[in-house]
Design a protein around this motif. Structure first.
Motif, PDB file in Angstrom:
ATOM      1  N   GLU A  82       0.870  -1.195   0.000  1.00 36.33           N
ATOM      2  CA  GLU A  82       0.000   0.000   0.000  1.00 36.33           C
ATOM      3  C   GLU A  82       0.895   1.231   0.000  1.00 36.33           C
ATOM      4  O   GLU A  82       2.084   1.135   0.344  1.00 36.33           O
ATOM      5  N   CYS A 109      -0.264   6.170   8.720  1.00 36.55           N
ATOM      6  CA  CYS A 109      -0.475   4.727   8.876  1.00 36.55           C
ATOM      7  C   CYS A 109       0.769   3.980   8.388  1.00 36.55           C
ATOM      8  O   CYS A 109       0.771   2.755   8.327  1.00 36.55           O
ATOM      9  N   HIS A 111       2.076   3.699   5.432  1.00 36.57           N
ATOM     10  CA  HIS A 111       1.962   2.937   4.181  1.00 36.57           C
ATOM     11  C   HIS A 111       3.158   3.167   3.251  1.00 36.57           C
ATOM     12  O   HIS A 111       3.377   2.381   2.328  1.00 36.57           O
ATOM     13  N   GLU A 146      -6.120   2.147   0.443  1.00 36.39           N
ATOM     14  CA  GLU A 146      -6.495   1.311   1.592  1.00 36.39           C
ATOM     15  C   GLU A 146      -7.297   2.132   2.590  1.00 36.39           C
ATOM     16  O   GLU A 146      -8.215   1.636   3.224  1.00 36.39           O
ATOM     17  N   GLU A 147      -6.942   3.407   2.720  1.00 39.89           N
ATOM     18  CA  GLU A 147      -7.612   4.243   3.720  1.00 39.89           C
ATOM     19  C   GLU A 147      -9.095   4.436   3.409  1.00 39.89           C
ATOM     20  O   GLU A 147      -9.851   4.843   4.272  1.00 39.89           O
ATOM     21  N   HIS A 171       1.828  -4.826   8.431  1.00 39.64           N
ATOM     22  CA  HIS A 171       1.414  -3.439   8.656  1.00 39.64           C
ATOM     23  C   HIS A 171       2.223  -2.824   9.795  1.00 39.64           C
ATOM     24  O   HIS A 171       2.452  -3.480  10.803  1.00 39.64           O
TER      25      HIS A 171
HETATM   26 ZN   LIG Z   1      -2.922   1.333   7.431  1.00 38.91          ZN
END
Ligand SMILES: [Zn+2]
Length: 469
Positions: A82, A109, A111, A146-147, A171
């Motif tokens: 991602e 996050c 990514h 993805e968000e 992740h």
């Molecule tokens: Zn994430």
């Protein structure tokens, strides 16, 4: 004893991770939100082509999605990457809240690390498979958005995942372990009501209020809560409530997220919510229509694949090698958090070494089997198409939540890069083992079929539509 070809993974990653680190930082420096990841996806595609992977994008696919493939024959092993950032989360690499640019996006996050870590695993596994003379195909998936929880379902609809046997992903997080928990299935839908406008004071009897319908729908939904399973969730915001109090609103809209531990229960709950909306329309003599904005499946853990990933994490990947500078930075970041948050995160049902209280470098045994996480990820879609396993990797200090400025700061720091390298080693080691012993793939598939209970995957909108009575 680890074979030479597998050992090559560690040597290759140690000798070659630098350009990957630079790529992760480049993506961190140019954060792009969901579906706007033009630069990140372009950089990744070019990079993978240079590494000898064949890049492809099926017809009709999102412009920021791609697949990079290498190898021949089976097993076909997918790695999910991602690269989207979060709006308004701009933050410098520092221990105080300070944006690089006010209001700009940021990688809250991690990514920027997630995708590049999976690429590093793909490239190292390629070297090891070639050296070991093993059959197998490696597919790195560049997954957008993805968000918004929809990138992978769009890719599924375009046929990206056809022919892939299993997939592995990871992740960023504050602790390192393979997760066996279920993240919830979710749909996002907007309900619009249409009524009739009128002067609210002079001729209220002539009006039919769309806002009344929205409010009654919400009342109905709040009564529905009493009769849902504990893990179900409903959240809403009113996105249009009319224009002025003296005009009976002819149009109003409410936006719902619906979550449930499993896709079938989600479909049933969503159908009940639609009935509540229909009831509100009937009561107010308005018309209701809704549209599904997106959604995703719950994740579906796979023990066979999870055990393999955990073994490689514990016995093969080694330590991220955080040093005194990393620890000092981590301490400052941790000190910026409420103490209760740090304490809560340290408290795991498995022992956590005191030396890992600030920055966790020791992988924990998987501890969350049978638990539900009240959040969602579009990895759930892939996990319901093929056996999938996900590992959390420590890339920020203990207690740092996802989507925080502290996470952005660490995702652009050496802590984030070192944690990523450790994850790449664990994932590449797992790919090697799968190619070496394809019976693991067979076993993982058997478990998958059992857990899916023979049901075919279908896109979430079709699943929801099929559930309506
Ligand atoms: Zn994430």
């Amino acid at each position: 004893m680890t074979e030479d070809a597998k050992k090559l993974i560690i040597e290759w990653i140690d000798a070659n991770h630098q350009p990957f680190d630079e790529l992760a930082l480049k993506i961190w420096q140019r954060p792009e939100i969901a579906f706007e990841e033009m630069e990140a996806s372009r950089l990744q595609m070019e990079f993978m082509e240079k590494q000898g992977f064949k890049v492809s994008r099926p017809e009709g696919s999102s412009p920021t999605a791609f697949m990079a493939e290498w190898g021949s024959g089976g097993p076909v092993i997918g790695l999910l990457g991602e690269y989207d950032a979060l709006a308004g989360m701009s933050q410098v690499v520092g221990a105080e809240k300070k944006p690089v640019a006010e209001g700009a996006p940021g990688h809250g996050c991690g990514h920027n690390l997630l995708g590049v870590g999976a690429m590093l695993a793909a490239c190292a596994a390629k070297e090891a498979l070639a050296k070991g003379g093993l059959n197998g195909t490696i597919r790195y998936y560049g997954c957008p958005a993805e968000e918004q929880l929809v990138g992978k379902s769009i890719m599924a609809a375009c046929g990206y995942f056809e022919g892939t046997d299993v997939s592995i992903t990871w992740h960023p997080n504050d602790f390192t372990y393979v997760t066996d928990a279920t993240m919830t299935a979710m749909v996002s839908a907007k309900f619009r009501f249409k009524g009739r406008t009128a002067h609210a004071g002079a001729s209220p009897e002539a009006g039919r209020s769309a806002l009344d319908a929205v409010e009654l729908m919400n009342v109905g939904a709040n009564y529905l809560r009493e009769h849902m399973v504990d893990q179900d969730r409903l959240h809403y915001v009113i996105t249009n409530g009319g224009l002025a109090p003296n005009i009976v609103p002819a149009e109003a809209e409410v936006w719902y997220y619906v979550r449930s531990p499993h896709d079938a229960e989600l479909a049933s709950l969503f159908s009940r919510l639609v009935n509540v909306a229909r009831g509100a329309a009937l009561m107010t003599e308005t018309e209701m229509e809704y549209n599904l904005i997106g959604g995703c499946y719950n994740t579906l853990p796979n023990k066979v694949l999870g055990n393999l990933l955990e073994k490689n994490l514990m016995d093969f990947a080694g330590s991220p090698g955080f040093d005194a500078d990393d620890l000092a930075f981590a301490k400052k970041i941790q000190d910026s958090l409420p103490q209760a948050q740090v304490t809560a995160s340290r408290a795991k049902p498995v022992p956590v070494a005191e030396s890992d209280y600030v920055l966790a470098s020791t992988p924990l045994p998987s501890w969350d089997s049978g638990r539900y996480v009240m959040g969602s990820t579009d990895v759930g879609d892939v996990a319901n198409i093929m056996p999938t396993s996900m590992c959390w990797g420590a890339t920020w200090p203990v207690g740092v939540p996802h989507h925080s400025w502290q996470a952005v700061a660490c995702a652009g720091s050496p802590i984030g890069l070192k944690g990523t390298v450790q994850m790449a080693k664990a994932m590449a080691g797992s790919i090697y083992d799968l190619a070496k012993d394809p019976t693991i793939v067979v076993e993982a598939k058997k478990e998958f079929v059992k857990r899916r209970n023979g049901r075919e995957y279908q896109p979430i909108d079709k699943l929801m539509a099929a559930s309506l009575k």
